[in-house]
Structure formats: C-alpha cells, structure tokens
Write an enzyme that holds these catalytic residues in place. Structure first.
Site, PDB file in Angstrom:
ATOM      1  N   ARG A   1       9.695   7.706  -8.396  1.00 17.89           N
ATOM      2  CA  ARG A   1       9.892   7.028  -7.118  1.00 17.89           C
ATOM      3  C   ARG A   1      10.690   5.755  -7.346  1.00 17.89           C
ATOM      4  O   ARG A   1      10.452   5.021  -8.304  1.00 17.89           O
ATOM      5  CB  ARG A   1       8.548   6.687  -6.457  1.00 17.89           C
ATOM      6  CG  ARG A   1       7.832   7.889  -5.882  1.00 17.89           C
ATOM      7  CD  ARG A   1       8.563   8.437  -4.669  1.00 17.89           C
ATOM      8  NE  ARG A   1       7.936   9.639  -4.127  1.00 17.89           N
ATOM      9  CZ  ARG A   1       8.272  10.875  -4.469  1.00 17.89           C
ATOM     10  NH1 ARG A   1       9.217  11.073  -5.368  1.00 17.89           N
ATOM     11  NH2 ARG A   1       7.677  11.911  -3.914  1.00 17.89           N
TER      12      ARG A   1
ATOM     13  N   GLU B   1      16.113   4.082  -0.131  1.00 19.34           N
ATOM     14  CA  GLU B   1      17.010   5.217   0.116  1.00 19.34           C
ATOM     15  C   GLU B   1      17.304   5.392   1.604  1.00 19.34           C
ATOM     16  O   GLU B   1      16.423   5.153   2.422  1.00 19.34           O
ATOM     17  CB  GLU B   1      16.360   6.502  -0.426  1.00 19.34           C
ATOM     18  CG  GLU B   1      16.156   6.450  -1.931  1.00 19.34           C
ATOM     19  CD  GLU B   1      15.392   7.657  -2.461  1.00 19.34           C
ATOM     20  OE1 GLU B   1      15.027   8.537  -1.656  1.00 19.34           O
ATOM     21  OE2 GLU B   1      15.145   7.718  -3.675  1.00 19.34           O
TER      22      GLU B   1
ATOM     23  N   HIS C   1      18.676  11.402  -4.916  1.00 16.73           N
ATOM     24  CA  HIS C   1      17.330  11.964  -4.752  1.00 16.73           C
ATOM     25  C   HIS C   1      17.436  13.469  -4.535  1.00 16.73           C
ATOM     26  O   HIS C   1      16.972  14.012  -3.519  1.00 16.73           O
ATOM     27  CB  HIS C   1      16.606  11.306  -3.580  1.00 16.73           C
ATOM     28  CG  HIS C   1      15.112  11.474  -3.658  1.00 16.73           C
ATOM     29  ND1 HIS C   1      14.228  10.579  -3.111  1.00 16.73           N
ATOM     30  CD2 HIS C   1      14.328  12.433  -4.233  1.00 16.73           C
ATOM     31  CE1 HIS C   1      12.981  10.976  -3.336  1.00 16.73           C
ATOM     32  NE2 HIS C   1      13.020  12.114  -4.022  1.00 16.73           N
TER      33      HIS C   1
END
Length: 310
Positions: free
Chosen positions: A228, A257, A275
């Site tokens: 993360r 993000e 991601h």
C-alpha cells in the site's frame, strides 16, 4: 425481477456477459447514475481505489453488498457499513501470484536498470557511446519482506530461488513458514539489501516505512512496494532517492493515487507502475469469477466464502 447492481470498474469480458444476464447491471465506470437508479441498487462492484466512501454510501440507501475487484478495501467506510449491516466480499488470493511476480519484476528492472537501458537504445545513443549503466545483482543478497500473508509468501518463494537469504517481519511470527522472523521493521531494514513491502494498509501502517527505515536499507539497497502506498513516507523516500541514501526503488502503489509527486517522476533511480500488479488476463478473470460467485450466492441467501468478517 433481477436485482439491481452498480458496476464501477471494468470486468473480464466473458464474466461481464454472465453478470449482465443474471442482474440488472448499471455500468458507470467514470461517474454515478441518477438518484432514482441509485435508490434501487442492492450491490456495488468497486475496487480498492474507488472503495465505498461515505459520500457514495449515503446515495445508496438500499445497498446490501459491496464486492471488491481485488483484495484491498482501504477506501471502504468500514464503520458505516457495519452500522448498516452491509456485507463486504473480496477476491481472496486471486491476484497473489501476479502481484508477487510484479514485485520481482520491479526489482529486476530497477536493480538491473532495464528501463534506462531500453531508453538508451531508443534514444539512438548506443551508436555513439558506450552504455553508461552498471546494475546491481539481485542474487546472493539479504532480502527483507514486510508482511507474510499470501503475497509475502509468494514473493519469498520467488526471491529465494535467486539464492537469497530471506527474512520477514509481520504482526506475529508464522510457524508454518521457513523464513527467518525479525520482530523489528527497523532491524529488518538494517540487515537487508532489499526491502520488499507486501503488508496490507490501514492507519496502523501509515508511514511505517519512514526516513529512518529507508536510510537503514543503505546506499546500495533497494525498496520495493507492492503493498500500500500509504505505508511508505513518500517525502522521505524522495529525499533518500535524491540524496542516493538508497540505490533505487520500485513502486506499484502510491500514497495519493492516482496522483504521483512530480519529484518521484523526475528521479532516474525509480521504476513505477500504476497500481497494476494484478493486471493480467488470468487474474482479471479469477477476480471476476469471484465477484460473480459472491453476487450469486448473496442473492440466493447463501454464505459468502470470500466475505470479510467485520
């Protein structure tokens, strides 16, 4: 009458067709539908980035199920869905192998400078100068892994095949793994040439990988994060990369993000992915199958094998 569901993320094509046949599916990838549709929705297909924040939940008065396209649910308002008795399911273990592969891929890229060498050729420089890059071996190293869940274990298996010495830290020691347990993240960083973050997110891990941890990896060391983004202090990471207190980093996740600091983009000793560690055809299909299964079981009044117990 088919249950009304709301789909906020793209899906595997073959499973998409099955979902559309079994449910009244309102697909809204970039926005939310009108209030009259939202009032009918009983299930939402979301992902870890979109989640199910308060403002979304407030517009879904009849919501009964949230099913996540992936395994992360950081942006789901857990307290609110507990209050409203909304169930939550994830795609347990579906992306494990591909995310572990991405960790190794990021490491190989940044350590062996694959992207830089590719750019060197594409720029036509090889015809006029010698390649200036000298990479770092990823074999016979000390590897530290933060997190020993399914993904951490899959990474450990892969990285050990490079004749590396693997250690890990986690909330507790796992007696069913062969790797060396180190209780302290700082101590793990100090003894590691490469530190790989495979821990889940949450407030308890926010900026757990701080400047002291990053510096402890050393000037020839690498940081890889497929866990993360919030786990790593991005400002500290930028500073350490700029000052070459570590050799490089490979990141698939970021703190805010999809916004990535320009300072990170400007650095040559970093490799980044949006991601997307689990973004393969195989994983996409596995996740979609789990979502379809959760939807079918839920509306049939049956237990959900991938339910998150809140």
């Amino acid at each position: 009458m088919k249950p009304n569901i709301l789909q906020l993320v793209p899906m595997n094509k073959s499973i998409q067709e099955q979902i559309n046949q079994q449910f009244t599916n309102h697909i809204h990838i970039d926005d939310l539908p009108s209030a009259d549709i939202l009032s009918k929705v009983e299930a939402v297909i979301t992902n870890g980035v979109i989640g199910a924040p308060t403002e979304m939940l407030d517009q879904l008065p009849n919501l009964k199920l949230i099913t996540v396209h992936g395994v992360g649910y950081d942006n789901v308002n857990i307290e609110l869905i507990k209050q409203r008795n909304i169930k939550l399911s994830i795609a347990t273990n579906a992306p494990t192998q591909d995310v572990a592969d991405m960790a190794i891929g990021l490491l190989l890229d940044v350590a062996r400078q694959l992207t830089l060498r590719d750019q060197f050729i594409r720029a036509g420089r090889w015809e006029n100068e010698r390649c200036p890059y000298q990479g770092t071996s990823v074999s016979n190293k000390k590897i530290g892994i933060m997190g020993m869940g399914p993904i951490g274990r899959a990474i450990a298996q892969r990285i050990a095949a490079f004749d590396n010495d693997v250690s890990y830290t986690a909330r507790h020691q796992h007696t069913d793994v062969q790797w060396n347990f180190v209780p302290s993240l700082l101590e793990l960083a100090r003894q590691s040439d490469i530190l790989i973050i495979a821990a889940s997110g949450g407030d308890n891990s926010r900026k757990a990988v701080n400047k002291e941890i990053i510096e402890a990896i050393g000037e020839r060391g690498f940081l890889i994060n497929i866990g993360r983004g919030v786990t790593v202090d991005e400002e500290a990471l930028v500073e350490c990369l700029q000052q070459k207190k570590i050799a490089g980093a490979g990141l698939d996740v970021f703190a805010n993000e999809p916004h990535v600091p320009q300072a990170l983009k400007d650095l040559p000793n970093i490799v980044m992915a949006p991601h997307s560690a689990g973004a393969t055809y195989e994983t996409s299909k596995k996740i979609a199958e789990k979502i379809l299964n959760s939807l079918g079981l839920f509306f049939a009044g049956k237990p959900l094998p991938d339910e998150v117990k809140l």
